[in-house]
Write an enzyme that holds these catalytic residues in place. Structure first.
Site, PDB file in Angstrom:
ATOM      1  N   ASN A 108       0.805  -1.230   0.000  1.00 56.18           N
ATOM      2  CA  ASN A 108       0.000   0.000   0.000  1.00 56.18           C
ATOM      3  C   ASN A 108       0.833   1.273   0.000  1.00 56.18           C
ATOM      4  O   ASN A 108       0.498   2.252   0.679  1.00 56.18           O
ATOM      5  CB  ASN A 108      -0.959   0.018   1.202  1.00 56.18           C
ATOM      6  CG  ASN A 108      -1.904  -1.165   1.197  1.00 56.18           C
ATOM      7  OD1 ASN A 108      -1.766  -2.075   2.009  1.00 56.18           O
ATOM      8  ND2 ASN A 108      -2.845  -1.174   0.269  1.00 56.18           N
ATOM      9  N   LYS A 151       0.599  -0.335  11.790  1.00 53.44           N
ATOM     10  CA  LYS A 151       0.259  -1.706  11.400  1.00 53.44           C
ATOM     11  C   LYS A 151       1.504  -2.498  11.009  1.00 53.44           C
ATOM     12  O   LYS A 151       1.689  -3.654  11.423  1.00 53.44           O
ATOM     13  CB  LYS A 151      -0.725  -1.667  10.239  1.00 53.44           C
ATOM     14  CG  LYS A 151      -1.146  -3.037   9.734  1.00 53.44           C
ATOM     15  CD  LYS A 151      -2.129  -2.906   8.571  1.00 53.44           C
ATOM     16  CE  LYS A 151      -2.523  -4.276   8.032  1.00 53.44           C
ATOM     17  NZ  LYS A 151      -3.476  -4.154   6.891  1.00 53.44           N
ATOM     18  N   LYS A 196       0.045 -13.053  -1.000  1.00 56.55           N
ATOM     19  CA  LYS A 196       0.895 -12.364  -1.970  1.00 56.55           C
ATOM     20  C   LYS A 196       2.301 -12.167  -1.415  1.00 56.55           C
ATOM     21  O   LYS A 196       3.296 -12.340  -2.130  1.00 56.55           O
ATOM     22  CB  LYS A 196       0.293 -11.012  -2.357  1.00 56.55           C
ATOM     23  CG  LYS A 196       0.993 -10.377  -3.564  1.00 56.55           C
ATOM     24  CD  LYS A 196       0.692  -8.908  -3.714  1.00 56.55           C
ATOM     25  CE  LYS A 196       1.525  -8.072  -2.776  1.00 56.55           C
ATOM     26  NZ  LYS A 196       1.408  -6.615  -3.013  1.00 56.55           N
ATOM     27  N   HIS A 216      -1.080  -5.005 -10.540  1.00 50.09           N
ATOM     28  CA  HIS A 216      -0.752  -4.848 -11.962  1.00 50.09           C
ATOM     29  C   HIS A 216      -0.889  -6.172 -12.706  1.00 50.09           C
ATOM     30  O   HIS A 216      -1.493  -6.234 -13.788  1.00 50.09           O
ATOM     31  CB  HIS A 216       0.664  -4.291 -12.118  1.00 50.09           C
ATOM     32  CG  HIS A 216       0.881  -2.995 -11.411  1.00 50.09           C
ATOM     33  ND1 HIS A 216       0.243  -1.837 -11.782  1.00 50.09           N
ATOM     34  CD2 HIS A 216       1.664  -2.676 -10.347  1.00 50.09           C
ATOM     35  CE1 HIS A 216       0.617  -0.853 -10.972  1.00 50.09           C
ATOM     36  NE2 HIS A 216       1.475  -1.337 -10.103  1.00 50.09           N
ATOM     37  N   ASP A 232     -11.078 -13.575  -8.858  1.00 49.68           N
ATOM     38  CA  ASP A 232     -10.450 -12.866  -7.747  1.00 49.68           C
ATOM     39  C   ASP A 232      -8.956 -13.190  -7.751  1.00 49.68           C
ATOM     40  O   ASP A 232      -8.486 -14.009  -8.536  1.00 49.68           O
ATOM     41  CB  ASP A 232     -11.104 -13.212  -6.407  1.00 49.68           C
ATOM     42  CG  ASP A 232     -11.011 -14.699  -6.057  1.00 49.68           C
ATOM     43  OD1 ASP A 232     -10.027 -15.358  -6.455  1.00 49.68           O
ATOM     44  OD2 ASP A 232     -11.923 -15.205  -5.377  1.00 49.68           O
TER      45      ASP A 232
END
Length: 293
Positions: A108, A151, A196, A216, A232
């Site tokens: 992120n 986090k 991931k 991407h 998904d």
């Protein structure tokens, strides 16, 4: 691309099996057993087209060299642990723990911000023991430039605590001797480490033939018709890892990621699959998108 050329290329890749799906045709849990794409030939064509346009992305070149070395030499895992758990030295080959933390920091945020965050973490805490013994707030301050600092700091601290408590040292080099499924099981025990992230560690740091699916890769795969529009990420990961040849996975993944970041044509096609885009001279994937428009 002319209609005749489209038909010729589509026939070449033979997009979907005519056999209806049933229990006997489901490929070991493949979510799309009748979808034959991407074929090995198509993967190679896309890899070659992107390689001609971009060259191999320099930010991944060191990982590529490590892969080549790993296929010709057997590592001494205990020796690596003794050396690599001590410092975060950029001049050394990246340890598995370094790699995992880098990947976590890349979530992120932009590539430049995540690199700055890791560099700041190294400068503030030269050893992983220093990170383990630090207050969470101090870790947050060190990585704040990468975003989501609270986090990510908790996640890093949890990983180090678990390693120290369960293995007695801050080292993940033992993962090099495990199978893909064993690595997935081990890393899934760490809170905040998702599929991931695990796949990226497998491909970049452990030199396994895995194919991570980031934003991407996911969007381009859908635009290319390699997975259904309704797919998904988890199903895309399973399908692409079954269809893409092992020897193409690393290069193709790096190139799709790089291309997805910078190609405005692909961004148009992802947003509006039937949008008219420029010629293959500007984007070599235009001809592949034409197959499903």
């Amino acid at each position: 691309m002319s209609k005749a050329q489209k038909r010729k290329r589509l026939n070449k890749y033979d997009g979907e099996s005519k056999t209806p799906a049933n229990k006997s045709t489901v490929d070991g849990g493949n979510p799309y057993p009748t979808l034959l794409r991407p074929t090995a030939e198509e993967c190679r064509d896309v890899r070659d087209a992107l390689l001609s346009l971009h060259g191999f992305p320099p930010e991944f070149a060191n990982y590529r060299r490590q892969r080549l070395r790993s296929f010709s030499a057997v590592d001494d895992h205990d020796t690596q642990c003794n050396l690599k758990s001590e410092t975060l030295n950029e001049t050394e080959e990246e340890s598995v723990l370094d790699g995992l933390v880098k990947i976590l920091l890349s979530q992120n945020t932009t590539e430049s911000n995540s690199q700055r965050a890791f560099a700041s973490l190294k400068a503030t805490f030269p050893k992983w023991d220093d990170v383990l013994n630090a207050e969470s707030k101090s870790i947050e301050n060190a990585i704040r430039c990468g975003g989501l600092a609270p986090k990510k700091a908790v996640c890093i601290k949890n990983i180090l605590n678990r390693l120290q408590n369960e293995r007695g040292r801050l080292c993940l080099e033992y993962l090099r001797g495990l199978s893909v499924e064993e690595v997935k099981t081990e890393l899934s025990h760490f809170k905040g480490v998702g599929p991931k992230t695990v796949s990226c560690v497998l491909m970049f740091n452990l030199q396994h033939n895995d194919f991570p699916v980031d934003t991407h890769v996911f969007e381009i795969a859908k635009a290319l018709g390699w997975v259904p529009k309704t797919a998904d990420r988890n199903k895309t990961y399973v399908h692409l890892n079954r269809k893409i040849p092992d020897e193409l996975k690393f290069d193709l993944n790096c190139l799709l990621y790089t291309h997805g970041k910078i190609c405005s044509n692909c961004k148009k096609n992802v947003a509006k699959p039937k949008a008219k885009v420029a010629s293959p001279d500007d984007c070599p994937l235009v001809g592949f998108y034409d197959l499903i428009v």
